[in-house]
Design a protein around this motif. Structure first.
Motif, PDB file in Angstrom:
ATOM      1  N   ASN A  38      37.317  66.043  79.525  1.00  0.00           N
ATOM      2  CA  ASN A  38      37.955  66.628  80.719  1.00  0.00           C
ATOM      3  C   ASN A  38      38.334  68.081  80.477  1.00  0.00           C
ATOM      4  O   ASN A  38      38.109  68.956  81.326  1.00  0.00           O
ATOM      5  N   GLU A  39      38.934  68.335  79.318  1.00  0.00           N
ATOM      6  CA  GLU A  39      39.316  69.706  78.993  1.00  0.00           C
ATOM      7  C   GLU A  39      38.079  70.595  78.867  1.00  0.00           C
ATOM      8  O   GLU A  39      38.108  71.774  79.253  1.00  0.00           O
ATOM      9  N   ALA A  40      37.009  70.046  78.326  1.00  0.00           N
ATOM     10  CA  ALA A  40      35.788  70.835  78.163  1.00  0.00           C
ATOM     11  C   ALA A  40      35.260  71.318  79.514  1.00  0.00           C
ATOM     12  O   ALA A  40      34.857  72.475  79.670  1.00  0.00           O
ATOM     13  N   VAL A  41      35.261  70.417  80.492  1.00  0.00           N
ATOM     14  CA  VAL A  41      34.790  70.789  81.828  1.00  0.00           C
ATOM     15  C   VAL A  41      35.715  71.841  82.432  1.00  0.00           C
ATOM     16  O   VAL A  41      35.260  72.849  82.995  1.00  0.00           O
ATOM     17  N   ASP A  42      37.030  71.628  82.287  1.00  0.00           N
ATOM     18  CA  ASP A  42      37.995  72.567  82.859  1.00  0.00           C
ATOM     19  C   ASP A  42      37.894  73.947  82.194  1.00  0.00           C
ATOM     20  O   ASP A  42      37.897  74.988  82.874  1.00  0.00           O
ATOM     21  N   ARG A  43      37.807  73.971  80.861  1.00  0.00           N
ATOM     22  CA  ARG A  43      37.702  75.256  80.153  1.00  0.00           C
ATOM     23  C   ARG A  43      36.382  75.958  80.462  1.00  0.00           C
ATOM     24  O   ARG A  43      36.310  77.182  80.525  1.00  0.00           O
ATOM     25  N   THR A  44      35.341  75.180  80.644  1.00  0.00           N
ATOM     26  CA  THR A  44      34.048  75.788  80.986  1.00  0.00           C
ATOM     27  C   THR A  44      34.141  76.473  82.356  1.00  0.00           C
ATOM     28  O   THR A  44      33.620  77.571  82.559  1.00  0.00           O
ATOM     29  N   ARG A  45      34.824  75.814  83.271  1.00  0.00           N
ATOM     30  CA  ARG A  45      34.974  76.373  84.622  1.00  0.00           C
ATOM     31  C   ARG A  45      35.709  77.730  84.569  1.00  0.00           C
ATOM     32  O   ARG A  45      35.332  78.675  85.262  1.00  0.00           O
ATOM     33  N   HIS A  46      36.719  77.834  83.729  1.00  0.00           N
ATOM     34  CA  HIS A  46      37.542  79.039  83.701  1.00  0.00           C
ATOM     35  C   HIS A  46      37.039  80.100  82.724  1.00  0.00           C
ATOM     36  O   HIS A  46      37.142  81.298  82.979  1.00  0.00           O
ATOM     37  N   LEU A  47      36.508  79.673  81.593  1.00  0.00           N
ATOM     38  CA  LEU A  47      36.109  80.625  80.550  1.00  0.00           C
ATOM     39  C   LEU A  47      34.643  81.042  80.655  1.00  0.00           C
ATOM     40  O   LEU A  47      34.255  82.068  80.101  1.00  0.00           O
ATOM     41  N   LYS A  48      33.825  80.207  81.308  1.00  0.00           N
ATOM     42  CA  LYS A  48      32.394  80.493  81.462  1.00  0.00           C
ATOM     43  C   LYS A  48      31.725  80.843  80.127  1.00  0.00           C
ATOM     44  O   LYS A  48      31.135  81.921  79.983  1.00  0.00           O
ATOM     45  N   PRO A  49      31.817  79.965  79.160  1.00  0.00           N
ATOM     46  CA  PRO A  49      31.177  80.224  77.853  1.00  0.00           C
ATOM     47  C   PRO A  49      29.656  80.180  77.976  1.00  0.00           C
ATOM     48  O   PRO A  49      29.107  79.588  78.906  1.00  0.00           O
ATOM     49  N   ASP A  50      28.993  80.816  77.013  1.00  0.00           N
ATOM     50  CA  ASP A  50      27.529  80.738  76.960  1.00  0.00           C
ATOM     51  C   ASP A  50      27.080  79.404  76.377  1.00  0.00           C
ATOM     52  O   ASP A  50      26.078  78.832  76.815  1.00  0.00           O
ATOM     53  N   ARG A  57      32.115  61.297  70.691  1.00  0.00           N
ATOM     54  CA  ARG A  57      33.195  60.326  70.842  1.00  0.00           C
ATOM     55  C   ARG A  57      34.538  61.036  70.936  1.00  0.00           C
ATOM     56  O   ARG A  57      35.020  61.604  69.952  1.00  0.00           O
ATOM     57  N   MET A  58      35.112  60.994  72.123  1.00  0.00           N
ATOM     58  CA  MET A  58      36.418  61.610  72.345  1.00  0.00           C
ATOM     59  C   MET A  58      37.196  60.752  73.339  1.00  0.00           C
ATOM     60  O   MET A  58      36.600  59.990  74.108  1.00  0.00           O
ATOM     61  N   PRO A  59      38.534  60.833  73.333  1.00  0.00           N
ATOM     62  CA  PRO A  59      39.327  60.046  74.276  1.00  0.00           C
ATOM     63  C   PRO A  59      39.103  60.526  75.718  1.00  0.00           C
ATOM     64  O   PRO A  59      38.632  61.631  75.944  1.00  0.00           O
ATOM     65  N   HIS A  60      39.484  59.656  76.663  1.00  0.00           N
ATOM     66  CA  HIS A  60      39.392  59.953  78.095  1.00  0.00           C
ATOM     67  C   HIS A  60      37.925  60.109  78.512  1.00  0.00           C
ATOM     68  O   HIS A  60      37.239  59.124  78.688  1.00  0.00           O
ATOM     69  N   THR A  61      37.422  61.315  78.636  1.00  0.00           N
ATOM     70  CA  THR A  61      36.022  61.533  79.002  1.00  0.00           C
ATOM     71  C   THR A  61      35.237  61.901  77.751  1.00  0.00           C
ATOM     72  O   THR A  61      35.598  62.842  77.044  1.00  0.00           O
ATOM     73  N   ASP A  62      34.160  61.146  77.475  1.00  0.00           N
ATOM     74  CA  ASP A  62      33.411  61.422  76.242  1.00  0.00           C
ATOM     75  C   ASP A  62      32.463  62.617  76.414  1.00  0.00           C
ATOM     76  O   ASP A  62      32.343  63.202  77.497  1.00  0.00           O
ATOM     77  N   GLY A  63      31.800  62.961  75.327  1.00  0.00           N
ATOM     78  CA  GLY A  63      30.960  64.145  75.336  1.00  0.00           C
ATOM     79  C   GLY A  63      29.719  64.030  76.194  1.00  0.00           C
ATOM     80  O   GLY A  63      29.221  65.034  76.719  1.00  0.00           O
ATOM     81  N   ILE A  64      29.201  62.816  76.355  1.00  0.00           N
ATOM     82  CA  ILE A  64      27.998  62.651  77.177  1.00  0.00           C
ATOM     83  C   ILE A  64      28.328  62.899  78.654  1.00  0.00           C
ATOM     84  O   ILE A  64      27.613  63.628  79.347  1.00  0.00           O
TER      85      ILE A  64
END
Length: 219
Positions: A38-50, A57-64
């Motif tokens: 979840n954080e990855a999606v949110d940070r991608t939205r705001h930071l726009k990384p390349d 395997r991660m809690p809540h929403t996994d990497g896939i």
């Protein structure tokens, strides 16, 4: 301009280690971290990384699931899966979710940096270990299934290029095998991806094996 990277891993020490390693290179810049999908999606939205380095395997929403959301919603951002797990379900799940590459965490620092640069350039990457697992998986399936009609669109040279690509050869190695320039190989790869409706080389490898265009273990 530096390659802007988002680190996604639920282990803080892993993120810290990756940050120290990657920030030592002038062309790489870690711009943020996330502890789950979840954080990855949110940070991608705001930071726009390349490039997003993504654990599975991660809690809540996994990497896939996070990879699928990021590749669908933020097409410019490339996802490189970096994990200790190499089970088939994770490899295929990550590939089908749109990951540009899959690297195991025991890869060397040099391999990691090379992988980030490769996916940032728009290419894709599978580690040799992962490629071997793909081949072994298809070998266990026995006889290949009937090839997709889409494969009929390929020229003989594009077929050969796809066969060599599926065996893990680089453009340079394919060019040496076919006695053509690397630029010509890139042209063949672009054409076959377009004709098959595939996004990148990773999907092309899977397509080749799933459709029996390459048989695991053949020379």
């Amino acid at each position: 301009m530096s390659i802007r990277i988002l680190l996604t891993d639920d282990q803080e020490l892993v993120r810290l280690g990756l940050r120290l390693v990657l920030n030592a290179f002038d062309d790489l810049e870690v711009v943020g971290e996330a502890a789950d999908g979840n954080e990855a999606v949110d940070r991608t939205r705001h930071l726009k990384p390349d490039v997003v380095l993504m654990d599975i395997r991660m809690p809540h929403t996994d990497g896939i699931a996070a990879t699928r959301t990021i590749t669908e919603a933020f097409g410019r951002t490339r996802v490189l899966v970096l994990t200790t797990f190499e089970e088939d379900e994770y490899v295929f799940g990550a590939i089908r979710a749109g990951a540009a590459g899959f690297l195991l965490k025991d890869a060397s620092r040099e391999k990691l940096v090379e992988a980030i640069r490769v996916v940032h350039q728009g290419d894709s990457l599978l580690s040799p270990t992962v490629t071997r697992r793909l081949v072994e998986t298809f070998a266990r399936r026995g006889a290949p299934i009937v090839a997709s009609a889409r494969a009929d669109k390929l020229t003989a040279r594009e077929h050969e290029t796809l066969r060599l690509l599926a065996k893990g050869l680089s453009n340079t190695e394919i060019g040496a095998h076919l006695h053509v320039t690397e630029a010509t190989v890139k042209s063949h790869v672009s054409n076959l991806l377009l004709k098959l409706g595939l996004r990148d080389r990773v999907q092309a490898v899977v397509f080749a094996y799933e459709n029996g265009l390459v048989v695991a273990g053949e020379g």
